[in-house]
Design an enzyme around this catalytic site. Structure first.
Site: not given
Ligand code: SAH
Length: 340
Positions: A85, A320, A96, A92, A99, A72
């Site tokens: 983006c 995000c 986390c 991944c 996410c 995406e």
């Molecule tokens: N793997 C990299 C790139 C992903 S960036 C990283 O972790 O930075 C995507 C961003 O959105 C990251 O900061 C991630 O932690 C955040 N994120 C992930 N799930 C989310 C959610 N459900 N709500 C808000 N932010 C989220």
């Protein structure tokens, strides 16, 4: 200049600036070279599988790769910038807790061509729609699916094309790599292409961060912040952006804001508070607006730069942490995380 460099200088602008897919249309390279290229190369971006638009102008594309996986890519128009983006991996491996991409598991790294292909696709599609030759995308963020610093081998060359004047000509400030904290690769990124750095922090202490971002068990906060200080170095204009998803009752208490402020005293930092974006099956909830404001105000009062990121593209699950794509044959999550 050698023949090869000369040819590259001729071909790159056709590909990236004009979006030409046909070597025969590259009028200055000569018929013989055009024919040779057509035999051994193709110009093709990932194919669009679907497009969704949200009321705020955000667009999400699902792009299908040659092997059937899909990733995406999200376009976020704003008054002063247009941000794309992009994804760096299919799925991944980091797992986390909050996410959506983590739920997909991991399939493989994207190639540099697939990474740049997302920019190529979006830029030329949007330009054609607008019926104007002006450049549309002004900023690129590696904040889509995947962990870019676990794929620096392909992300590095892709960044170089984004920065190259013959490619997309973006300044280093306008390209941001976001990482969950792959410490050794932060140092390597600085060597390869010192673009803007964002770090997904989400917690002010190792106990909580170990649970939210399991990679923390391998690279705890102190090591991560040390890497951030090395990244910024002596450049007084640089700052690392720390992303912090606001999770109700988990990481949003006033004392956690104070702990975060203390933690970031030693790094030139800017904090982006991201209201948690829910997705099916998650048990986390978004902090209330008043709680987010209070958290931000504590950071501001301590002298930190802190903003709340406005949620964009929520209605099309383009916000995000909501990107999922189509990940085939997900391998088990196989990141080398060794809990100590
Ligand atoms: N793997 C990299 C790139 C992903 S960036 C990283 O972790 O930075 C995507 C961003 O959105 C990251 O900061 C991630 O932690 C955040 N994120 C992930 N799930 C989310 C959610 N459900 N709500 C808000 N932010 C989220």
């Amino acid at each position: 200049m050698g023949e090869r460099a000369f040819r590259v200088e001729q071909i790159l602008p056709w590909l990236h600036q004009r979006g030409t897919t046909d070597f025969a249309a590259m009028t200055n390279i000569g018929k013989a070279l055009a024919a040779r290229l057509a035999e051994c190369a193709t110009v093709a971006a990932p194919e669009m599988a679907s497009e969704q638009r949200s009321e705020d102008g955000t667009r999400k594309w699902v792009l299908r790769l040659a092997d059937g996986n899909a990733i995406e890519t999200v376009f976020i128009p704003e008054a002063e910038r247009n941000t794309l983006c992009i994804s760096s991996q299919v799925g991944c491996a980091l797992d986390c807790a909050f996410c959506a991409t983590a739920r997909q598991g991991f399939n493989r790294n994207l190639t540099a061509a697939e990474i740049v292909g997302q920019v190529w696709f979006a830029e030329h599609r949007l330009r054609a729609e607008r019926n104007a030759p002006d450049r549309v995308i002004s900023n690129v963020v590696f904040m889509g699916m995947g962990e870019p610093l676990l794929n620096l081998k392909e992300v590095g060359p892709a960044i170089r094309i984004l920065l190259d004047d013959l490619g997309y000509g973006l300044s280093r400030r306008r390209v941001t790599v976001s990482t969950a904290g792959v410490v050794p690769a932060i140092d390597r990124l600085k060597e390869a292409a010192p673009v803007s750095l964002a770090v997904s922090l989400h917690a002010p202490d190792d106990g909580l961060r170990d649970r939210l971002v399991p990679l923390n068990r391998k690279y705890p906060i102190a090591e991560l912040l040390a890497a951030c200080r090395r990244y910024v170095g002596t450049d007084a204009r640089r700052r690392v952006t720390f992303e912090y998803a606001m999770l109700a009752g988990v990481n949003d208490a006033p004392e956690q804001a104070r702990a975060l402020a203390r933690l970031l005293r030693t790094v030139p930092a800017k904090v982006n508070l991201i209201p948690f974006n829910p997705f099916p099956g998650t048990s986390f909830e978004r902090s209330a607006d008043a709680v987010i404001d209070a958290f931000r105000d504590i950071l501001l009062a301590s002298g930190l730069v802190a903003v709340t990121r406005r949620t964009r593209g929520d209605s099309i699950r383009a916000a995000c942490g909501q990107l999922a794509g189509v990940v085939k044959e997900r391998s088990r999550r196989v990141v080398p995380i060794h809990a100590s």
